[in-house]
Motif scaffolding. Structure first.
Motif, PDB file in Angstrom:
ATOM      1  N   GLY A 151      38.843  31.805  50.530  1.00  0.00           N
ATOM      2  CA  GLY A 151      38.100  32.169  49.331  1.00  0.00           C
ATOM      3  C   GLY A 151      38.939  32.320  48.080  1.00  0.00           C
ATOM      4  O   GLY A 151      38.385  32.571  46.992  1.00  0.00           O
ATOM      5  N   LEU A 152      40.249  32.168  48.190  1.00  0.00           N
ATOM      6  CA  LEU A 152      41.092  32.321  47.003  1.00  0.00           C
ATOM      7  C   LEU A 152      40.860  31.165  46.031  1.00  0.00           C
ATOM      8  O   LEU A 152      40.763  30.006  46.434  1.00  0.00           O
ATOM      9  CB  LEU A 152      42.569  32.358  47.405  1.00  0.00           C
ATOM     10  CG  LEU A 152      43.016  33.552  48.258  1.00  0.00           C
ATOM     11  CD1 LEU A 152      44.483  33.386  48.652  1.00  0.00           C
ATOM     12  CD2 LEU A 152      42.803  34.872  47.525  1.00  0.00           C
ATOM     13  N   PRO A 153      40.788  31.450  44.729  1.00  0.00           N
ATOM     14  CA  PRO A 153      40.595  30.372  43.752  1.00  0.00           C
ATOM     15  C   PRO A 153      41.886  29.598  43.515  1.00  0.00           C
ATOM     16  O   PRO A 153      42.988  30.117  43.712  1.00  0.00           O
ATOM     17  CB  PRO A 153      40.181  31.129  42.486  1.00  0.00           C
ATOM     18  CG  PRO A 153      40.887  32.449  42.610  1.00  0.00           C
ATOM     19  CD  PRO A 153      40.868  32.777  44.097  1.00  0.00           C
ATOM     20  N   MET A 154      41.732  28.368  43.042  1.00  0.00           N
ATOM     21  CA  MET A 154      42.916  27.568  42.725  1.00  0.00           C
ATOM     22  C   MET A 154      43.579  28.062  41.442  1.00  0.00           C
ATOM     23  O   MET A 154      44.803  27.958  41.299  1.00  0.00           O
ATOM     24  CB  MET A 154      42.536  26.098  42.580  1.00  0.00           C
ATOM     25  CG  MET A 154      43.736  25.187  42.358  1.00  0.00           C
ATOM     26  SD  MET A 154      43.302  23.444  42.451  1.00  0.00           S
ATOM     27  CE  MET A 154      44.877  22.687  42.069  1.00  0.00           C
ATOM     28  N   GLY A 155      42.795  28.622  40.527  1.00  0.00           N
ATOM     29  CA  GLY A 155      43.359  29.103  39.274  1.00  0.00           C
ATOM     30  C   GLY A 155      42.560  30.270  38.728  1.00  0.00           C
ATOM     31  O   GLY A 155      41.403  30.486  39.093  1.00  0.00           O
ATOM     32  N   LEU A 156      43.187  31.032  37.846  1.00  0.00           N
ATOM     33  CA  LEU A 156      42.553  32.164  37.182  1.00  0.00           C
ATOM     34  C   LEU A 156      43.048  32.226  35.745  1.00  0.00           C
ATOM     35  O   LEU A 156      44.187  31.859  35.456  1.00  0.00           O
ATOM     36  CB  LEU A 156      42.894  33.488  37.870  1.00  0.00           C
ATOM     37  CG  LEU A 156      42.283  33.812  39.230  1.00  0.00           C
ATOM     38  CD1 LEU A 156      42.928  35.076  39.794  1.00  0.00           C
ATOM     39  CD2 LEU A 156      40.780  33.983  39.110  1.00  0.00           C
ATOM     40  N   ASN A 157      42.201  32.743  34.852  1.00  0.00           N
ATOM     41  CA  ASN A 157      42.609  33.112  33.509  1.00  0.00           C
ATOM     42  C   ASN A 157      42.346  34.602  33.327  1.00  0.00           C
ATOM     43  O   ASN A 157      41.268  35.096  33.689  1.00  0.00           O
ATOM     44  CB  ASN A 157      41.826  32.337  32.448  1.00  0.00           C
ATOM     45  CG  ASN A 157      42.271  30.891  32.344  1.00  0.00           C
ATOM     46  OD1 ASN A 157      43.389  30.543  32.707  1.00  0.00           O
ATOM     47  ND2 ASN A 157      41.396  30.039  31.838  1.00  0.00           N
ATOM     48  N   LEU A 158      43.316  35.326  32.786  1.00  0.00           N
ATOM     49  CA  LEU A 158      43.192  36.748  32.546  1.00  0.00           C
ATOM     50  C   LEU A 158      43.528  37.043  31.090  1.00  0.00           C
ATOM     51  O   LEU A 158      44.393  36.389  30.493  1.00  0.00           O
ATOM     52  CB  LEU A 158      44.149  37.537  33.448  1.00  0.00           C
ATOM     53  CG  LEU A 158      44.014  37.351  34.959  1.00  0.00           C
ATOM     54  CD1 LEU A 158      45.131  38.113  35.664  1.00  0.00           C
ATOM     55  CD2 LEU A 158      42.650  37.818  35.448  1.00  0.00           C
ATOM     56  N   ASP A 159      42.866  38.053  30.531  1.00  0.00           N
ATOM     57  CA  ASP A 159      43.211  38.561  29.206  1.00  0.00           C
ATOM     58  C   ASP A 159      44.046  39.813  29.410  1.00  0.00           C
ATOM     59  O   ASP A 159      43.550  40.845  29.862  1.00  0.00           O
ATOM     60  CB  ASP A 159      41.939  38.880  28.408  1.00  0.00           C
ATOM     61  CG  ASP A 159      42.243  39.261  26.960  1.00  0.00           C
ATOM     62  OD1 ASP A 159      43.349  39.777  26.698  1.00  0.00           O
ATOM     63  OD2 ASP A 159      41.375  39.060  26.095  1.00  0.00           O
ATOM     64  N   CYS A 160      45.315  39.741  29.088  1.00  0.00           N
ATOM     65  CA  CYS A 160      46.241  40.855  29.287  1.00  0.00           C
ATOM     66  C   CYS A 160      46.751  41.318  27.926  1.00  0.00           C
ATOM     67  O   CYS A 160      47.597  40.656  27.305  1.00  0.00           O
ATOM     68  CB  CYS A 160      47.412  40.431  30.173  1.00  0.00           C
ATOM     69  SG  CYS A 160      46.926  39.962  31.854  1.00  0.00           S
ATOM     70  N   SER A 161      46.207  42.420  27.450  1.00  0.00           N
ATOM     71  CA  SER A 161      46.612  43.001  26.169  1.00  0.00           C
ATOM     72  C   SER A 161      46.521  41.980  25.041  1.00  0.00           C
ATOM     73  O   SER A 161      47.399  41.902  24.182  1.00  0.00           O
ATOM     74  CB  SER A 161      48.037  43.567  26.269  1.00  0.00           C
ATOM     75  OG  SER A 161      48.337  44.395  25.177  1.00  0.00           O
TER      76      SER A 161
END
Length: 248
Positions: free
Chosen positions: A94-104
């Motif tokens: 179930g792990l995604p191939m990619g992620l985008n996060l907003d960090c500060s």
């Protein structure tokens, strides 16, 4: 904000525990995992259990995919597949191939190897049986449009690396659990060697939309215990790499 980045644990539970302890001492606000979590002749099931309990933002590595799908080309993948229970295999799948996060205020892009392929190096080429840094044009072509991302995180090569490319910072934290390996796949058989047995990770400090600092960290742990574990599975090659950081 302090963002800790781990990658390429490869079932090395004592290395992971040492890194997690160091991350806690540095008061990191968030830890992300760039994949290749369990494949190795070490502690695959125990490592999966620890990571599942942590519930970190995690992307899928090529070995995670092979283990979860039953495509087990290497001994370490077969061992992990045999030792993981159904829930752990479902977690990997179930792990995604990619992620985008907003960090500060900084958009951070995560993937294991490269955006389109979990088994293609982003910042390295294979030359003379080793990995060498690619030229900027080749890296840019593999990366493609960065979009809003200003920090791109990848693993896979096990080599700590920090580059800037067209206003984007690219970071590989190195490997938590496997400081060297030999890939015999023809026609480009090659080795990756960091040259010491330490567990590697990175910490990035971000504030108000800016990247202030990057720390590439090397942590001591009981690598002799890990080497003996590899030897118990008949993997002298892994044991040498765990003790020395060299594959040859």
């Amino acid at each position: 904000m302090r963002l800790a980045i781990i990658a390429d644990i490869h079932g090395n539970l004592p290395a992971l525990e040492a890194v997690l302890s160091d991350i806690a001492a540095r008061n990191a606000d968030l830890t992300v995992n760039l994949g290749d979590c369990v494949s190795g002749p070490l502690w695959p099931a125990e490592t999966a259990a620890r990571l599942m309990a942590l519930d970190l933002p995690t992307v899928r590595g090529n070995h995670d995919r092979w283990v979860s799908e039953g495509q087990v080309p290497y001994f370490s993948d077969r061992l992990a597949r045999d030792q993981l229970d159904d829930a752990q295999l479902r977690w990997l799948a179930g792990l995604p191939m990619g992620l985008n996060l907003d960090c500060s205020g900084v958009i951070v892009r995560l993937f294991h190897a490269s955006p389109a392929d979990d088994n293609t190096y982003l910042m390295e080429d294979k030359q003379g049986g080793r990995l060498v840094q690619s030229d900027p044009a080749a890296i840019g072509a593999r990366l493609g449009p960065a979009g809003e991302a200003r920090l791109v995180l990848c693993g896979h090569s096990h080599l700590p690396r920090l580059l800037t490319l067209g206003g984007v910072t690219l970071l590989n934290p190195g490997s938590v659990g496997q400081p060297s390996y030999a890939d015999p796949t023809p026609p480009d058989a090659h080795v990756s060697e960091v040259g010491s047995p330490h567990a590697r990770y990175a910490v990035v400090t971000l504030e108000a939309g800016a990247l202030l600092a990057v720390d590439l960290v090397a942590v001591a742990y009981d690598w002799e215990a890990a080497a003996r574990r590899a030897e118990s599975y008949g993997r002298a090659d892994w044991a040498k790499g765990l003790r020395t950081g060299f594959a040859k």
